[in-house]
Design a protein around this motif. Structure first.
Motif, mmCIF file in Angstrom:
data_model
loop_
_atom_site.group_PDB
_atom_site.id
_atom_site.type_symbol
_atom_site.label_atom_id
_atom_site.label_comp_id
_atom_site.label_asym_id
_atom_site.label_seq_id
_atom_site.Cartn_x
_atom_site.Cartn_y
_atom_site.Cartn_z
ATOM 1 N N ALA A 36 0.822 -1.118 0.174
ATOM 2 C CA ALA A 36 0.033 -0.075 -0.038
ATOM 3 C C ALA A 36 0.774 1.227 -0.042
ATOM 4 N N ALA A 37 2.163 1.169 0.959
ATOM 5 C CA ALA A 37 2.890 2.341 0.787
ATOM 6 C C ALA A 37 3.393 2.598 -0.632
ATOM 7 N N LEU A 38 3.976 1.428 -1.250
ATOM 8 C CA LEU A 38 4.477 1.599 -2.575
ATOM 9 C C LEU A 38 3.370 2.271 -3.612
ATOM 10 N N LEU A 39 2.312 1.567 -3.372
ATOM 11 C CA LEU A 39 1.099 2.343 -4.206
ATOM 12 C C LEU A 39 1.087 3.814 -4.151
ATOM 13 N N ASP A 40 1.005 4.213 -2.662
ATOM 14 C CA ASP A 40 0.795 5.544 -2.328
ATOM 15 C C ASP A 40 1.998 6.396 -2.873
ATOM 16 N N ARG A 41 3.202 5.800 -2.808
ATOM 17 C CA ARG A 41 4.201 6.504 -3.261
ATOM 18 C C ARG A 41 4.066 6.618 -4.699
ATOM 19 N N ASN A 42 3.863 5.767 -5.489
ATOM 20 C CA ASN A 42 3.703 5.708 -6.935
ATOM 21 C C ASN A 42 2.634 6.902 -7.485
ATOM 22 N N ASP A 43 1.559 6.822 -6.582
ATOM 23 C CA ASP A 43 0.158 7.779 -7.010
ATOM 24 C C ASP A 43 0.828 9.182 -6.755
#
Length: 158
Positions: A102-109
């Motif tokens: 989830a943190a990686l996806l947030d960073r990507n967003d």
């Protein structure tokens, strides 16, 4: 899939469960002719048809209508578009994902949002420069037109 012994001709044998991508490859590889043979995939040995004396699979020829229906099904229903783990994770609610994912996806967003904002700023600056350039050109042309109108044609020009 394989080429026949005739140059420029390709024969492809597809299961009725083949993908659209595989059907496309088979239908576009021959220079002169492309042939697709479609066979129904069987789930167990009981569905196979064996010759009484030989025990060898016997080939049954279907109709053109059945082949067209099978190809239509392959092309429209058996789509094998790739789905990466990132794509699947991005479509999943973040609360169901491991914290690190989830943190990686947030960073990507956030990175995508930053790039989108930078692009909007870039295009706004480009439009502003183009507008300024057109204003300068128009002003210069108006000034040149005024100068020409002041020339009364006394023949003093060289």
């Amino acid at each position: 899939m394989g080429n026949s012994t005739t140059p420029g001709v390709c024969w492809t044998v597809l299961s009725d469960r083949a993908s659209r991508a595989l059907a496309y490859v088979g239908a576009t590889r021959g220079r002169d002719e492309n042939h697709l043979a479609i066979y129904p995939a069987v789930t167990n040995e009981a569905h196979h048809h064996h010759g009484v004396e030989t025990g060898i699979h016997q080939m049954r020829r279907g109709t053109k209508r059945a082949a067209a229906h099978a190809l239509h099904t392959i092309v429209t229903a058996n789509d094998d578009r790739a789905a990466t783990m990132h794509t699947v994770a991005a479509r999943t609610d973040r609360e169901f994902l491991p914290t690190i994912v989830a943190a990686l996806l947030d960073r990507n967003d956030q990175r995508c949002a930053d790039r989108a904002q930078a692009w909007r700023q870039h295009t706004a600056q480009t439009r502003a420069r183009e507008t300024a350039y057109h204003r300068i050109v128009a002003t210069t042309q108006q000034g040149a037109a005024r100068e020409r109108s002041r020339d009364h044609g006394y023949g003093l020009g060289l």
